[in-house]
Motif scaffolding. Sequence first.
Motif, PDB file in Angstrom:
ATOM      1  N   LYS A   1       0.866  -1.178   0.000  1.00  9.72           N
ATOM      2  CA  LYS A   1       0.000   0.000   0.000  1.00  9.72           C
ATOM      3  C   LYS A   1       0.900   1.223   0.000  1.00  9.72           C
ATOM      4  O   LYS A   1       1.461   1.589   1.028  1.00  9.72           O
ATOM      5  CB  LYS A   1      -0.916  -0.013   1.225  1.00  9.72           C
ATOM      6  N   ARG A   2       1.063   1.817  -1.141  1.00 14.33           N
ATOM      7  CA  ARG A   2       1.946   2.959  -1.296  1.00 14.33           C
ATOM      8  C   ARG A   2       1.234   4.040  -2.097  1.00 14.33           C
ATOM      9  O   ARG A   2       0.330   3.755  -2.890  1.00 14.33           O
ATOM     10  CB  ARG A   2       3.229   2.570  -2.040  1.00 14.33           C
ATOM     11  N   LYS A   3       1.679   5.264  -1.930  1.00 15.21           N
ATOM     12  CA  LYS A   3       1.172   6.344  -2.759  1.00 15.21           C
ATOM     13  C   LYS A   3       1.595   6.085  -4.198  1.00 15.21           C
ATOM     14  O   LYS A   3       2.597   5.419  -4.456  1.00 15.21           O
ATOM     15  CB  LYS A   3       1.737   7.698  -2.297  1.00 15.21           C
ATOM     16  N   THR A   4       0.862   6.654  -5.131  1.00 13.10           N
ATOM     17  CA  THR A   4       1.209   6.510  -6.542  1.00 13.10           C
ATOM     18  C   THR A   4       2.408   7.400  -6.866  1.00 13.10           C
ATOM     19  O   THR A   4       2.723   8.341  -6.125  1.00 13.10           O
ATOM     20  CB  THR A   4       0.036   6.922  -7.450  1.00 13.10           C
ATOM     21  N   ALA A   5       3.050   7.113  -7.985  1.00 11.14           N
ATOM     22  CA  ALA A   5       4.157   7.949  -8.437  1.00 11.14           C
ATOM     23  C   ALA A   5       3.701   9.387  -8.640  1.00 11.14           C
ATOM     24  O   ALA A   5       4.427  10.335  -8.312  1.00 11.14           O
ATOM     25  CB  ALA A   5       4.754   7.388  -9.727  1.00 11.14           C
TER      26      ALA A   5
END
Length: 171
Positions: free
Chosen positions: A159-163
């Motif tokens: 679960k990571r922020k988008t580029a």
Amino acid sequence: MDYKNLILARQSCRAYDPARSVSRDTLAEILDAARLAPSACNRQPYHYFAVTGEAAHRLAPTMQGEGMNRFVSDCPAFIVVTDDVPANEPRTSEHYASIDIGLAVSQLVCRAQELDVASCIIGWFDEAAVQSVVNTAAHVRLVVALGYAAPGDALRAKKRKTAQELISWVE
């Protein structure tokens, strides 16, 4: 394993196999990756305590309070990372030791993953109790749990922020 697959495979382990210990040689390999990390002016303002065996059993409860980090009770090894900056050293506007520790621990967990050793970086602990177990008065910055993942401990989706949320291009 190439680097991209390594960082995709690495996750914070929440279930360690209590039947498998990490050998001293493997821990030395992992610590060597941290030793070789870049640091500001090559100062390496940190120290590592490799904790195994009975000492690891004494260390685990120092990270378990208020329902936190129960999974470390099955963890066979820990690396305690202390800030090795002299108290009388003048501080600049940036505390480089924190950055250097982050770089070194990043290399440490990536090398662990490469060796199939699971890891979890722990920032919530009773500092005085950790200091007592490793017999130091130095400021404890992080504890890294190391061991082999329990059978069936599946890789979770990241679960990571988008580029687009993280990167701004300036040309």
